[in-house]
Design a protein around this motif. Structure first.
Motif, PDB file in Angstrom:
ATOM      1  N   ALA A 297       0.835  -1.223  -0.052  1.00 36.38           N
ATOM      2  CA  ALA A 297      -0.048  -0.046  -0.076  1.00 36.38           C
ATOM      3  C   ALA A 297       0.865   1.169  -0.043  1.00 36.38           C
ATOM      4  N   TRP A 298       1.989   1.163   0.895  1.00 37.67           N
ATOM      5  CA  TRP A 298       2.798   2.336   0.750  1.00 37.67           C
ATOM      6  C   TRP A 298       3.644   2.602  -0.687  1.00 37.67           C
ATOM      7  N   LEU A 299       4.044   1.464  -1.324  1.00 34.76           N
ATOM      8  CA  LEU A 299       4.758   1.605  -2.560  1.00 34.76           C
ATOM      9  C   LEU A 299       3.653   2.040  -3.638  1.00 34.76           C
ATOM     10  N   GLU A 300       2.405   1.769  -3.526  1.00 35.61           N
ATOM     11  CA  GLU A 300       1.399   2.346  -4.427  1.00 35.61           C
ATOM     12  C   GLU A 300       0.887   3.712  -4.051  1.00 35.61           C
ATOM     13  N   TRP A 301       0.527   3.894  -2.830  1.00 36.05           N
ATOM     14  CA  TRP A 301      -0.109   5.193  -2.666  1.00 36.05           C
ATOM     15  C   TRP A 301       0.634   6.229  -1.743  1.00 36.05           C
ATOM     16  N   GLY A 302       1.880   5.584  -1.334  1.00 43.04           N
ATOM     17  CA  GLY A 302       2.626   6.780  -0.413  1.00 43.04           C
ATOM     18  C   GLY A 302       2.022   7.206   0.696  1.00 43.04           C
ATOM     19  N   GLU A 303       2.019   8.384   1.085  1.00 39.71           N
ATOM     20  CA  GLU A 303       1.488   8.800   2.512  1.00 39.71           C
ATOM     21  C   GLU A 303      -0.203   8.373   2.618  1.00 39.71           C
ATOM     22  N   ASP A 304      -0.600   8.344   1.365  1.00 38.11           N
ATOM     23  CA  ASP A 304      -2.249   8.252   1.487  1.00 38.11           C
ATOM     24  C   ASP A 304      -2.472   6.668   1.706  1.00 38.11           C
ATOM     25  N   CYS A 305      -1.397   5.890   1.860  1.00 38.95           N
ATOM     26  CA  CYS A 305      -1.741   4.466   2.040  1.00 38.95           C
ATOM     27  C   CYS A 305      -2.701   4.522   3.512  1.00 38.95           C
ATOM     28  N   VAL A 306      -2.541   5.341   4.520  1.00 42.88           N
ATOM     29  CA  VAL A 306      -3.302   5.212   5.676  1.00 42.88           C
ATOM     30  C   VAL A 306      -4.822   5.390   5.425  1.00 42.88           C
ATOM     31  N   HIS A 307      -5.222   5.954   4.227  1.00 38.69           N
ATOM     32  CA  HIS A 307      -6.879   5.915   3.986  1.00 38.69           C
ATOM     33  C   HIS A 307      -7.186   4.880   3.562  1.00 38.69           C
ATOM     34  N   HIS A 308      -6.247   3.835   3.092  1.00 36.38           N
ATOM     35  CA  HIS A 308      -6.762   2.608   2.621  1.00 36.38           C
ATOM     36  C   HIS A 308      -6.935   1.460   3.844  1.00 36.38           C
ATOM     37  N   LEU A 309      -6.527   1.822   4.793  1.00 34.15           N
ATOM     38  CA  LEU A 309      -6.244   0.909   5.959  1.00 34.15           C
ATOM     39  C   LEU A 309      -7.448   0.881   6.986  1.00 34.15           C
ATOM     40  N   ARG A 310      -7.974  -0.091   7.386  1.00 29.42           N
ATOM     41  CA  ARG A 310      -9.148  -0.223   8.315  1.00 29.42           C
ATOM     42  C   ARG A 310      -8.637  -1.232   9.395  1.00 29.42           C
ATOM     43  N   GLY A 311      -8.448  -0.700  10.439  1.00 26.65           N
ATOM     44  CA  GLY A 311      -7.872  -1.519  11.606  1.00 26.65           C
ATOM     45  C   GLY A 311      -7.327  -0.553  12.673  1.00 26.65           C
ATOM     46  N   MET A 312      -6.596  -1.282  13.381  1.00 27.15           N
ATOM     47  CA  MET A 312      -5.675  -0.630  14.453  1.00 27.15           C
ATOM     48  C   MET A 312      -4.435  -0.811  14.408  1.00 27.15           C
ATOM     49  N   PHE A 313      -3.604   0.144  14.287  1.00 21.00           N
ATOM     50  CA  PHE A 313      -2.277   0.024  13.720  1.00 21.00           C
ATOM     51  C   PHE A 313      -1.225   1.116  14.118  1.00 21.00           C
ATOM     52  N   ALA A 314      -0.064   0.889  14.536  1.00 18.52           N
ATOM     53  CA  ALA A 314       1.091   1.886  14.619  1.00 18.52           C
ATOM     54  C   ALA A 314       2.249   1.195  13.751  1.00 18.52           C
ATOM     55  N   PHE A 315       2.704   2.015  12.955  1.00 15.01           N
ATOM     56  CA  PHE A 315       3.755   1.326  12.023  1.00 15.01           C
ATOM     57  C   PHE A 315       4.995   2.282  11.521  1.00 15.01           C
ATOM     58  N   ALA A 316       5.935   1.826  11.336  1.00 13.41           N
ATOM     59  CA  ALA A 316       7.173   2.632  10.742  1.00 13.41           C
ATOM     60  C   ALA A 316       7.697   2.199   9.450  1.00 13.41           C
ATOM     61  N   ILE A 317       7.878   2.796   8.257  1.00 20.04           N
ATOM     62  CA  ILE A 317       8.075   2.175   6.964  1.00 20.04           C
ATOM     63  C   ILE A 317       9.574   3.077   6.715  1.00 20.04           C
ATOM     64  N   TRP A 318      10.549   2.380   6.545  1.00 19.90           N
ATOM     65  CA  TRP A 318      11.823   2.950   5.927  1.00 19.90           C
ATOM     66  C   TRP A 318      11.940   2.812   4.295  1.00 19.90           C
ATOM     67  N   ASP A 319      11.715   3.663   3.530  1.00 20.78           N
ATOM     68  CA  ASP A 319      11.811   3.758   2.156  1.00 20.78           C
ATOM     69  C   ASP A 319      13.204   4.106   1.594  1.00 20.78           C
ATOM     70  N   ARG A 320      13.821   2.872   1.287  1.00 19.80           N
ATOM     71  CA  ARG A 320      15.392   3.201   0.702  1.00 19.80           C
ATOM     72  C   ARG A 320      15.516   3.964  -0.365  1.00 19.80           C
ATOM     73  N   GLN A 321      14.605   3.906  -1.261  1.00 16.10           N
ATOM     74  CA  GLN A 321      14.553   4.818  -2.497  1.00 16.10           C
ATOM     75  C   GLN A 321      14.212   6.440  -2.193  1.00 16.10           C
ATOM     76  N   GLN A 322      13.361   6.731  -1.225  1.00 18.80           N
ATOM     77  CA  GLN A 322      13.138   8.066  -1.084  1.00 18.80           C
ATOM     78  C   GLN A 322      13.988   8.532   0.321  1.00 18.80           C
ATOM     79  N   GLN A 323      14.691   7.577   0.863  1.00 15.44           N
ATOM     80  CA  GLN A 323      15.729   8.017   1.931  1.00 15.44           C
ATOM     81  C   GLN A 323      14.686   8.671   3.202  1.00 15.44           C
ATOM     82  N   CYS A 324      13.526   8.086   3.527  1.00 17.93           N
ATOM     83  CA  CYS A 324      12.705   8.688   4.474  1.00 17.93           C
ATOM     84  C   CYS A 324      12.104   7.457   5.375  1.00 17.93           C
ATOM     85  N   LEU A 325      11.654   8.092   6.435  1.00 19.34           N
ATOM     86  CA  LEU A 325      10.985   6.952   7.534  1.00 19.34           C
ATOM     87  C   LEU A 325       9.582   7.778   7.688  1.00 19.34           C
TER      88      LEU A 325
END
Length: 633
Positions: A107-135
Motif C-alpha cells: 500500500a505504501w509503494l502504491e499510494w505513499g502517505e495516502d496508504c493510511v486512508h486505505h487501511l481499516r484497523g488498529m495500527f502503529a507502524f514505521a516504514i523505511w523507504d530506501r529509494q526516498q531515504q525517508c521514514l
C-alpha cells in the motif's frame, strides 16, 4: 499484536548501535513473546517483537517488500487486508505471505502517505523507504495502538510502542515537562501529544509523520483523519434503529479473523454484552467469555454477565478478586511508564490475566460510552447548559462565581446538596464548564496543592488548553456532542485505550475494539444527542437497537462502572501507606506540592469529612512514578 522499535539518523548515515536497539526491543518482550528480529540499513535500525495472530508461520518482521525497496515494522491488525491484497495484486504487486503486514508495504509503494486512508484497523507502524531515504510513521484513527518517539541529542529519532522502550536509550532525556503535571492532576493521565518527558511525544491518533534524511528537526505530524463533524443532516431515529445492529455486526465480524483462540470480555455492561451477543450470532461454536467479580456486592456485576452468558451459552469463566486487591499498585508505575491514575487499571489487569489463560485475542466493548453518550456526566452537563442558555455569561459569572468559591464541598451530604462544582461550572462557558466537571482536582484545588514555586514555574499554564486545542472544530455542535468529541480526543485515548493496551499487552493478549471501527464511528457520531440521551437514559439509541438481543436488566439497570473501593482502602488497609508515600522525602523534596495541603487532604478523608479518594490515588500514582524515576521502586 506486537511491539515495534527503531532508530533513524536524520543526518550522517552511520550505523545505529545494534546493542542499544536490542536492549530497547527486549524491554517490550511482553508485547511479542513469539519472535523478535532486526533490520539494519545505513542510518536505520528497525526492531520487532511478535505476538502471532494471523499467518502464524509466515509474516516475519521487520519485513522487506518483494522489491526490497521498503521495510516495515507494524503493531496492530488490518481487517481489510484480504481486499487490499486482491486490489494490489491486480496492480502487479507481489505477495510472499498471507498476513496483513505485507499489505501495508505494498500500500505504501502504491499510494505513499495516502496508504493510511486505505487501511481499516488498529495500527502503529514505521516504514523505511530506501529509494526516498525517508521514514514514514503512522497511528490508527482512534489511537487504539500506541506510538512514542523522541529526537535525541545526537540527531537520532528513537521510537517504540511504549515509553519504556525509548527510556532504554542512553541519550534519552528524562527531564520532566512540568506543564504535564498540571494536566495530570486535572485528568489523571498525560494527554496527547505530550508525554511526561520534555522531549518525548506520542504520535496522536489519526496522525502520520514523514521524516526525510537531511532534516535538522522533526516535522509537525500531519492529521489524516478526524471524527466527522460537518454532516449536513443527522441520522433519523428510524435510520439508527434500522442500521445500527447490521453496521456493528459487520465491525464485529471482521474482528473475528484469527489463527489463535479468540473470545471476549463480558463485564455485564451494555457494550461488552452487545458485542458478545453479536459474536454469538456470527459463529456456530460457543463464544469464549470471561468476567472479573469482586467479593463486595456494590462492585460486582457478574450476575448480569451470567445472564448474557446463559442466553448465548458461552464458555464463560469468572474469577473473583478480593476487595483488597491492591498488590498491583507498585506494578502500575512500571506498566504505564508515566503518571496514570485510573484505578480501574487494577481490575482491567486482572481480567486480561484471566482471558489470556484461555484465548490470545479478546474483543471488548470500549468506546460505547463516548460514542453514544453513556456517562452520567453528560446528563449533568446538559442540566448545566440549560441554565447557561437562560442567563448570559455576564449575569452568570457574578452570580455563580462567588457561590462556587464560598459553597463548601459536601461529599458526605445528599447529592442535591453537593453543588460546589456545579456553581463553579455555571460561571463558565460550555468548554470551561465541562473541563471543570471532568477535573479530578479543580483549578482552585490544584492551586492549593501545588507549591508557590511550582505555580510560578507554570507561568499561568492551565490544563484547559488541552480542551481548547480541539474545541474550535466543534463549536457549531450542540453541548453534548462537544463533550463527546472532547472525550474521544482526550479521555478515550489517554485513559481508556491506554489502560487496555498496557494491561492486555502485559499478558501478551490482543484486544480488538469493534465499536471503535472508524467506519462505524463516522456513521454513529451523526446520531442526534436527543436520541442518545432520552428521558434521562444514556445510550438510549444503542440500547433500543439491542433490545431484541439482550435482557432488559442488562440494558436498563443503573450504570456500575469498573471500580475498586478506594475510599475504604484509604481509611483502612492503605491508611498508613497513604501517610508514608504522600509525605515521603522524595514526594516533598520534588518541589511540586504544598505539604500542609497534602496533610489536609489525607486527614479530611481519613476522618470521613470528605471523599478525597480520587485526588489521593492520583497523588499515590505520581509518588510511585517518582520512585520509579529515581530507581528506588
Amino acid at each position: 499484536m506486537c511491539g515495534i522499535a527503531g532508530i533513524f539518523q536524520l543526518g550522517e548515515q552511520g550505523q545505529p548501535d545494534p546493542q542499544i536497539l536490542s536492549v530497547m526491543n527486549d524491554r517490550q518482550q511482553h508485547r511479542g513473546p513469539d519472535a523478535g528480529d532486526y533490520f539494519f540499513d545505513p542510518g536505520v535500525g528497525l526492531a520487532h517483537r511478535r505476538l502471532s495472530i494471523i499467518d502464524l508461520e509466515g509474516s516475519p518482521q521487520p519485513m522487506l517488500s518483494a522489491c526490497e525497496r521498503a521495510c516495515v515494522v507494524f503493531n496492530g491488525e488490518i481487517y481489510n487486508f484480504r481486499e487490499l491484497h486482491k486490489e494490489l495484486s491486480t496492480k502487479g504487486y507481489q505477495f510472499k505471505t498471507h498476513g496483513d503486514t505485507e499489505t501495508i508495504l505494498n500500500a505504501w509503494l502504491e499510494w505513499g502517505e495516502d496508504c493510511v486512508h486505505h487501511l481499516r484497523g488498529m495500527f502503529a507502524f514505521a516504514i523505511w523507504d530506501r529509494q526516498q531515504q525517508c521514514l514514514f510513521m503512522a497511528r490508527d484513527r482512534l489511537g487504539i495502538k500506541p506510538m512514542y518517539y523522541s529526537l535525541l541529542s545526537n540527531g537520532e529519532l528513537a521510537f517504540g510502542s511504549e515509553l519504556k522502550v525509548l527510556k532504554q536509550h542512553p541519550l534519552f532525556d528524562n527531564r520532566l515537562r512540568e506543564t504535564t503535571l498540571e494536566d495530570y492532576f486535572t485528568f489523571g493521565y498525560i494527554p496527547e501529544p505530550h508525554t511526561v518527558y520534555e522531549h518525548s511525544y506520542k504520535l496522536s491518533p489519526g496522525h502520520c509523520m514523514l521524516v526525510r534524511r537531511g532534516m535538522t528537526a522533526l516535522p509537525e505530524p500531519r492529521q489524516y483523519w478526524d471524527i466527522p463533524t460537518d454532516w449536513q443532516t443527522p441520522l433519523s431515529e428510524s435510520e439508527v434503529q434500522e442500521q445500527l445492529i447490521d453496521r456493528l455486526k459487520e465491525a464485529v465480524d471482521i474482528r473475528m479473523v484469527a489463527d489463535v483462540p479468540l473470545g471476549a470480555f463480558l463485564s455485564g455492561g451494555v457494550d461488552s454484552s452487545g458485542v458478545v451477543a453479536l459474536m454469538s450470532q456470527l459463529q456456530s461454536d460457543p463464544v469464549n467469555t470471561c468476567a472479573i467479580g469482586f467479593d463486595v456486592k456494590a462492585f460486582n456485576e457478574t450476575e448480569f454477565a451470567q445472564m448474557v452468558a446463559d442466553r448465548y451459552q458461552t464458555n464463560h469463566r469468572v474469577e473473583t478478586v478480593s476487595q483488597n486487591d491492591f498488590d498491583l499498585i507498585d506494578k502500575l508505575a512500571d506498566l504505564y511508564d508515566e503518571p496514570y491514575a485510573d484505578s480501574s487499571a487494577i481490575p482491567t489487569y486482572r481480567v486480561c490475566e484471566l482471558a489470556r489463560k484461555h484465548v490470545t485475542v479478546a474483543l471488548s466493548g470500549d468506546g460505547g460510552d463516548e460514542l453514544f453518550a453513556g456517562y452520567r456526566r453528560y446528563k449533568m452537563h446538559l442540566h448545566e447548559e440549560r441554565v447557561r442558555n437562560l442567563l448570559p455569561l455576564g449575569l452568570r459569572r457574578p452570580l455563580f462565581k462567588p457561590l462556587g468559591s464560598l459553597y463548601p464541598k459536601l461529599d458526605w451530604a445528599p447529592k442535591f446538596l453537593r453543588a460546589k462544582t456545579t456553581f463553579q461550572s455555571m460561571a463558565m462557558d460550555t468548554v470551561q464548564g465541562y473541563h471543570n466537571s471532568m477535573s479530578i482536582l479543580r483549578a482552585d484545588e490544584r492551586a492549593k496543592l501545588f507549591s508557590a514555586d511550582f505555580r510560578q514555574r507554570l507561568n499561568g499554564y492551565s490544563s484547559l488548553a488541552v480542551f481548547e486545542r480541539y474545541a474550535d472544530k466543534v463549536k457549531h455542535l450542540d453541548p453534548m456532542k462537544i463533550a463527546q468529541y472532547l472525550d474521544m480526543k482526550t479521555y478515550l485515548v489517554g485513559d481508556i485505550l491506554t489502560k487496555v493496551d498496557r494491561a492486555s499487552m502485559a499478558h501478551s493478549l490482543e484486544v480488538r475494539v469493534p465499536i471503535l471501527d472508524h467506519k462505524f464511528v463516522e456513521w454513529a457520531f451523526k446520531t442526534p444527542s436527543n436520541h442518545n440521551l432520552h428521558d434521562g437514559i444514556g445510550k438510549y439509541s444503542f440500547k433500543k437497537a439491542l433490545e431484541p438481543h439482550l435482557p432488559e436488566d442488562v440494558l436498563y439497570r443503573k450504570k456500575m462502572g469498573f471500580a475498586v473501593p478506594l475510599a475504604d482502602w484509604f481509611r483502612g488497609p492503605l491508611k498508613s501507606r497513604l501517610y508514608d508515600n504522600l509525605l515521603s522525602t522524595q514526594m516533598l523534596d520534588a518541589g511540586y506540592f504544598d505539604e500542609k495541603q497534602i496533610r489536609k487532604l489525607i486527614s479530611d478523608h481519613v476522618n470521613g469529612l470528605r471523599d478525597n479518594s480520587a485526588p489521593l490515588w492520583t497523588m499515590m500514582m505520581f509518588e510511585s512514578f517518582l520512585r520509579q524515576q529515581s530507581g528506588a521502586a
